[in-house]
Design a protein around this motif. Structure first.
Motif, short mmCIF file in Angstrom:
data_model
loop_
_atom_site.label_atom_id
_atom_site.label_comp_id
_atom_site.label_asym_id
_atom_site.label_seq_id
_atom_site.Cartn_x
_atom_site.Cartn_y
_atom_site.Cartn_z
N VAL A 158 -22.23 66.01 -2.65
CA VAL A 158 -21.10 65.79 -1.74
C VAL A 158 -20.02 66.79 -2.12
CG1 VAL A 158 -19.36 64.16 -0.93
CG2 VAL A 158 -21.64 63.33 -1.51
N VAL A 159 -19.53 67.54 -1.14
CA VAL A 159 -18.47 68.53 -1.36
C VAL A 159 -17.36 68.25 -0.36
CG1 VAL A 159 -17.90 70.99 -1.27
CG2 VAL A 159 -20.10 70.28 -2.15
N ALA A 160 -16.11 68.35 -0.82
CA ALA A 160 -14.95 68.11 0.06
C ALA A 160 -14.05 69.33 0.05
CB ALA A 160 -14.18 66.89 -0.41
N TYR A 161 -13.45 69.62 1.23
CA TYR A 161 -12.52 70.74 1.35
C TYR A 161 -11.40 70.34 2.30
CZ TYR A 161 -10.39 75.11 2.73
OH TYR A 161 -9.47 76.09 2.99
N ALA A 162 -10.19 70.81 2.01
CA ALA A 162 -9.06 70.60 2.91
C ALA A 162 -7.96 71.61 2.59
CB ALA A 162 -8.52 69.19 2.79
N ASN A 163 -7.13 71.85 3.60
CA ASN A 163 -5.92 72.64 3.38
C ASN A 163 -4.83 71.76 2.78
OD1 ASN A 163 -6.97 75.02 4.42
ND2 ASN A 163 -6.38 74.49 6.50
N PHE A 164 -4.88 70.50 3.13
CA PHE A 164 -3.86 69.54 2.70
C PHE A 164 -4.53 68.18 2.55
CE2 PHE A 164 -0.73 66.28 3.78
CZ PHE A 164 0.26 66.57 2.86
N TYR A 165 -4.37 67.55 1.41
CA TYR A 165 -4.93 66.21 1.19
C TYR A 165 -3.81 65.17 1.24
CZ TYR A 165 -9.49 67.88 -0.44
OH TYR A 165 -10.73 68.46 -0.52
N THR A 166 -3.97 64.20 2.12
CA THR A 166 -3.11 63.02 2.07
C THR A 166 -3.69 62.10 0.99
OG1 THR A 166 -4.43 61.86 3.74
CG2 THR A 166 -2.56 63.18 4.54
N ASP A 187 -18.67 65.79 -5.57
CA ASP A 187 -18.97 66.53 -6.80
C ASP A 187 -17.94 67.63 -7.00
OD1 ASP A 187 -21.36 65.04 -7.15
OD2 ASP A 187 -22.38 66.34 -5.71
N GLU A 188 -17.50 68.24 -5.90
CA GLU A 188 -16.46 69.27 -5.95
C GLU A 188 -15.42 68.94 -4.90
OE1 GLU A 188 -17.57 73.52 -6.38
OE2 GLU A 188 -19.59 72.73 -5.99
N VAL A 189 -14.14 68.93 -5.30
CA VAL A 189 -13.03 68.75 -4.37
C VAL A 189 -12.31 70.09 -4.31
CG1 VAL A 189 -10.91 67.49 -3.86
CG2 VAL A 189 -12.82 66.30 -4.95
N LEU A 190 -12.42 70.76 -3.17
CA LEU A 190 -11.85 72.09 -3.02
C LEU A 190 -10.58 72.02 -2.20
CD1 LEU A 190 -15.21 73.86 -2.15
CD2 LEU A 190 -14.09 73.78 -4.37
N LEU A 191 -9.61 72.85 -2.58
CA LEU A 191 -8.31 72.90 -1.91
C LEU A 191 -7.96 74.36 -1.62
CD1 LEU A 191 -5.67 71.38 -1.08
CD2 LEU A 191 -4.87 71.77 -3.40
#
Length: 161
Positions: free
Chosen positions: A131-139, A150-154
């Motif tokens: 599971v991989v997550a990406y966002a420009n902005f995280y609430t 597994d990876e939280v990308l910003l």
């Protein structure tokens, strides 16, 4: 007079038989249309696919449970929480899906909805898939859901609320 009643009875009987016949033909046609309308298109999944979860709109409890905009003619169906969780569970069992990509650009959901998504993703992850997550902005809720990954990308110029 006898001839008159014979023709009257024959006409009534013929009309009644025609109405019964038309009723059953109409019922068969209507059930055929109903069954074809209820069938959903089956999406073909290729090998080594990744399921993308986009959170572009608010997440209702049920699919298409949002008010329709009368001026938006290209409005797509909005996937509800129940169907999202069901899809994640199906992806867990599907050998062609290798992982999930969370596109958490604008997660507009409450704490309960976020918790349900997070639990479904944790269950998915127990299968050994990524599971991989990406966002420009995280609430806060978006980061809560993405914390399973597994990876939280910003984005380098992004931010976390």
């Amino acid at each position: 007079m006898n001839q008159f009643f014979k023709f009257l009875f024959a006409s009534c009987l013929g009309t009644a038989l025609a109405l019964v016949l038309l009723f059953f033909i109409g019922l068969a046609t209507l059930s055929g249309f109903a069954s074809s309308a209820m069938e959903k298109e089956k999406t073909a999944i290729k090998a080594n696919s990744v399921l993308e979860l986009k959170f572009e709109q608010p997440i209702p409890d049920k699919t298409n449970n949002m008010p329709l905009d009368p001026f938006d003619f290209d409005q797509e169906s909005i996937l509800g929480l129940t169907d999202m969780v069901k899809t994640i569970r199906q992806a867990k069992e599907d050998p062609d899906i290798k992982g999930i990509y969370i596109n958490a650009m604008a997660l507009s959901a409450g704490r309960a909805t976020s918790n349900s998504l997070r639990e479904a993703l944790l269950d998915f992850k127990s299968s050994g898939k990524f599971v991989v997550a990406y966002a420009n902005f995280y609430t806060q809720n978006a980061y809560y859901v993405a914390s399973v990954a597994d990876e939280v990308l910003l984005n380098p110029i992004g931010a976390v609320d």
